[in-house]
Design a protein around this motif. Structure first.
Motif, PDB file in Angstrom:
ATOM      1  N   ALA A  59       8.119  36.649 -22.092  1.00  0.00           N
ATOM      2  CA  ALA A  59       7.411  35.422 -22.459  1.00  0.00           C
ATOM      3  C   ALA A  59       7.830  34.294 -21.529  1.00  0.00           C
ATOM      4  O   ALA A  59       8.990  34.212 -21.116  1.00  0.00           O
ATOM      5  CB  ALA A  59       7.710  35.044 -23.905  1.00  0.00           C
ATOM      6  N   LYS A  60       6.872  33.450 -21.184  1.00  0.00           N
ATOM      7  CA  LYS A  60       7.185  32.264 -20.387  1.00  0.00           C
ATOM      8  C   LYS A  60       7.557  31.155 -21.370  1.00  0.00           C
ATOM      9  O   LYS A  60       6.712  30.679 -22.126  1.00  0.00           O
ATOM     10  CB  LYS A  60       5.981  31.836 -19.553  1.00  0.00           C
ATOM     11  CG  LYS A  60       6.241  30.590 -18.743  1.00  0.00           C
ATOM     12  CD  LYS A  60       4.997  30.116 -18.007  1.00  0.00           C
ATOM     13  CE  LYS A  60       5.299  28.787 -17.343  1.00  0.00           C
ATOM     14  NZ  LYS A  60       4.098  28.127 -16.873  1.00  0.00           N
ATOM     15  N   LEU A  61       8.817  30.772 -21.382  1.00  0.00           N
ATOM     16  CA  LEU A  61       9.289  29.743 -22.305  1.00  0.00           C
ATOM     17  C   LEU A  61       9.225  28.377 -21.634  1.00  0.00           C
ATOM     18  O   LEU A  61       9.553  28.235 -20.454  1.00  0.00           O
ATOM     19  CB  LEU A  61      10.718  30.052 -22.750  1.00  0.00           C
ATOM     20  CG  LEU A  61      10.909  31.416 -23.424  1.00  0.00           C
ATOM     21  CD1 LEU A  61      12.371  31.623 -23.795  1.00  0.00           C
ATOM     22  CD2 LEU A  61      10.025  31.543 -24.648  1.00  0.00           C
ATOM     23  N   VAL A  62       8.790  27.381 -22.388  1.00  0.00           N
ATOM     24  CA  VAL A  62       8.637  26.022 -21.889  1.00  0.00           C
ATOM     25  C   VAL A  62       9.364  25.095 -22.855  1.00  0.00           C
ATOM     26  O   VAL A  62       9.240  25.252 -24.076  1.00  0.00           O
ATOM     27  CB  VAL A  62       7.135  25.637 -21.813  1.00  0.00           C
ATOM     28  CG1 VAL A  62       6.956  24.214 -21.320  1.00  0.00           C
ATOM     29  CG2 VAL A  62       6.379  26.613 -20.931  1.00  0.00           C
ATOM     30  N   SER A  63      10.084  24.136 -22.325  1.00  0.00           N
ATOM     31  CA  SER A  63      10.774  23.196 -23.200  1.00  0.00           C
ATOM     32  C   SER A  63       9.754  22.331 -23.927  1.00  0.00           C
ATOM     33  O   SER A  63       8.631  22.120 -23.451  1.00  0.00           O
ATOM     34  CB  SER A  63      11.730  22.302 -22.400  1.00  0.00           C
ATOM     35  OG  SER A  63      10.987  21.379 -21.622  1.00  0.00           O
TER      36      SER A  63
END
Length: 76
Positions: A59-63
């Motif tokens: 998964a591409k995690l984004v703050s």
């Protein structure tokens, strides 16, 4: 089936307006419960899918800060 619906409709006419309103509310609630459960089940599956992607590291995690900044850019 139509006969039962027709019979229930005729019998419901003998009820006072408040009783008919209550019956209508019960019937509508019974429909919404089914739809709500379908939606809840779909979200539960989506959540499992997303958690699995995070657990597997794909998964591409984004703050949150970056996500909110992106939203602000999109609406301005």
């Amino acid at each position: 089936m139509f006969d039962l619906v027709s019979e229930l409709s005729q019998k419901s006419q003998a009820l006072r307006p408040a009783q008919r309103a209550y019956l209508a509310e019960l019937l509508l609630d019974s429909i919404h419960i089914s739809a709500d459960q379908t939606i809840e089940d779909a979200w539960a599956e989506e959540l499992k899918r997303r958690v699995d992607k995070v657990d597997r590291g794909v998964a591409k995690l984004v703050s949150a800060e970056d996500a909110f900044a992106e939203v602000r850019r999109a609406i301005l």
